[in-house]
Scaffold this active site. Structure first.
Site, PDB file in Angstrom:
ATOM      1  N   LYS A 194       0.836  -1.211   0.000  1.00 13.29           N
ATOM      2  CA  LYS A 194       0.000   0.000   0.000  1.00 13.29           C
ATOM      3  C   LYS A 194       0.873   1.265   0.000  1.00 13.29           C
ATOM      4  CE  LYS A 194      -3.449  -2.851   0.053  1.00 13.29           C
ATOM      5  NZ  LYS A 194      -4.350  -3.238   1.123  1.00 13.29           N
TER       6      LYS A 194
HETATM    7  C1  PLP Z   1      -5.300  -4.356   1.529  1.00 19.04           C
HETATM    8  C2  PLP Z   1      -6.758  -4.118   1.616  1.00 19.04           C
HETATM    9  C3  PLP Z   1      -7.502  -4.434   2.756  1.00 19.04           C
HETATM   10  C4  PLP Z   1      -6.938  -5.198   3.913  1.00 19.04           C
HETATM   11  O1  PLP Z   1      -5.837  -4.593   4.433  1.00 19.04           O
HETATM   12  P1  PLP Z   1      -4.961  -5.353   5.548  1.00 19.04           P
HETATM   13  O2  PLP Z   1      -4.222  -4.201   6.179  1.00 19.04           O
HETATM   14  O3  PLP Z   1      -4.062  -6.278   4.797  1.00 19.04           O
HETATM   15  O4  PLP Z   1      -5.862  -6.036   6.469  1.00 19.04           O
HETATM   16  C5  PLP Z   1      -8.829  -4.085   2.794  1.00 19.04           C
HETATM   17  N1  PLP Z   1      -9.421  -3.482   1.750  1.00 19.04           N
HETATM   18  C6  PLP Z   1      -8.748  -3.182   0.623  1.00 19.04           C
HETATM   19  C7  PLP Z   1      -9.446  -2.493  -0.488  1.00 19.04           C
HETATM   20  C8  PLP Z   1      -7.397  -3.511   0.521  1.00 19.04           C
HETATM   21  O5  PLP Z   1      -6.738  -3.251  -0.606  1.00 19.04           O
END
Ligand code: PLP
Length: 384
Positions: free
Chosen positions: A189
């Site tokens: 991210k």
């Molecule tokens: C990555 C992601 C999540 C989950 O994130 P984590 O921190 O890995 O639990 C939830 N929603 C979206 C749209 C994502 O891309």
């Protein structure tokens, strides 16, 4: 292999984590509140709560909004499964609203039509979870207006792709239109804490509820205790979880946040370069910056009139060392959702997008030379 996304770790990041390792607190110390304050300052949100993942933040957000058995929660099929699973953890029923084929976000027109039908059948949702796919902000103003017409219906913005972006002249997370905004700090991210997430809100009661769910439902706040048995005394006032972020993660997050704006700027530079280099190929390029500033988490292209199918294109790119990926397999197509009654064809726009989608490498440390390698590989892989 050039991956589709990856973290950027500096010497300052390493030093920040090591400093915490040698300090008194590895958890429940000053670093988590410091990171939360930094994200409040950055976004303008009234409250920010760090979690050990965006998934747990989404779960706590649903719980704080009172989601439970018998409730309906709607989200986009074009998302990571966590956006939908959080409602199921609460015993609620999940349904999906098909995407807008241009923005690839939950469609406003589709939402209007589904709300109208649901109102007629007395089956309105309690919560809608909109996802800023690839970093492109949802049209939250339009969604809010629709939900208020049928509401009260609460709005969670899953901004896991979107910290660093802007909507309606304010940072994503400011919360002008959504009840709760969620960020993810997974390494692919925009900024990372290894695992980690955050929930933002301007509603003090929601913040308090999420804080309780984050830490076993336990409070030590004298104003809220039913009794006072001594200085050691605490009460579990609801059933909560251990969803806390560690001090090491928070220190990394605070350090990363200082570079976020520069990273988003670099992502825009890379996207503009892709736009120019890939123009004229049998590819539909992503649209961004429609309603605000995209954080450009992803650069998803769609094959359009190409001589090769998606699978061959994907396999050729991987064979050339380009770590492309696909975002997303529509959630309702997952076996665990099919057993709930969803079928192929239920959300045709998300399925049509998925059938041709490939996410090209997009991250701040991607060099111009690496990007040129990706472009050459894309051109080569499109040959019949
Ligand atoms: C990555 C992601 C999540 C989950 O994130 P984590 O921190 O890995 O639990 C939830 N929603 C979206 C749209 C994502 O891309």
């Amino acid at each position: 292999m050039i991956p589709y996304g990856r973290q950027s770790i500096s010497d300052e990041d390493v030093a920040a984590v090591v400093r915490v390792l040698r300090s008194d607190f590895l958890t429940q110390g000053p670093e988590v509140p410091r990171f939360e304050q930094a994200v409040r300052d950055y976004t303008g949100a009234g409250h920010a709560l760090a979690f050990n993942s965006a998934t747990s933040a989404l779960h706590a957000a649903c719980l704080a909004l009172g989601v439970g058995p018998g409730d309906r929660v709607w989200t986009s099929p074009n998302t990571f499964v966590a956006s939908a699973n959080c409602a199921r953890y609460c015993g609620a029923t999940v349904d999906f609203v098909d995407i807008d084929p241009e923005t690839l976000n939950l469609g406003v027109a589709a939402l209007a039509a589904k709300l109208e039908a649901a109102a007629a059948a007395s089956q309105l949702p309690k919560v809608v979870i909109a996802v800023d796919f690839a970093g492109e902000p949802c049209d939250l103003r339009a969604m809010r207006a629709l939900l208020d017409r049928y509401g009260p219906i609460r709005l969670i913005e899953d901004a896991s792709h979107a910290i660093g972006g802007r909507y309606a002249d304010r940072p994503i997370g400011a919360g002008e239109f959504s009840d709760i905004t969620i960020f993810s700090f997974h390494p692919v991210k925009l900024i990372t804490t290894a695992e980690g997430g955050m929930a933002l809100t301007n509603d003090a009661a929601l913040a308090e509820a999420m804080a309780l769910f984050r830490s076993h439902g336990i409070t030590r706040d004298a104003a809220k205790l039913e009794a006072d048995e001594g200085p050691w005394y605490y009460e579990q006032q609801t059933l909560g979880y251990n969803y806390r972020m560690t001090e090491l993660q928070a220190a990394l997050g605070t350090s990363q946040l200082t570079r976020l704006d520069a990273w988003v700027a670099r992502r825009h530079e890379l996207a503009a370069q892709y736009d120019r280099a890939l123009a004229g190929l049998p590819l539909k390029l992503p649209r961004y910056d429609a309603a605000g500033r995209s954080a450009l988490h992803l650069y998803p292209v769609q094959l359009q009139g190409a001589a090769v199918g998606r699978r061959v294109f994907f396999e050729r790119l991987r064979a050339r060392g380009i770590g492309v990926n696909v975002h997303y397999i529509p959630v309702h197509r997952q076996p665990d959702y099919r057993q709930l009654g969803f079928r192929a064809g239920d959300f045709p726009c998300a399925e049509a997008y998925y059938a041709n989608a490939v996410s090209l490498p997009m991250y701040a440390d991607l060099s111009d030379a690496q990007q040129a390698e990706v472009v050459t590989a894309v051109k080569g892989s499109l040959q019949s």
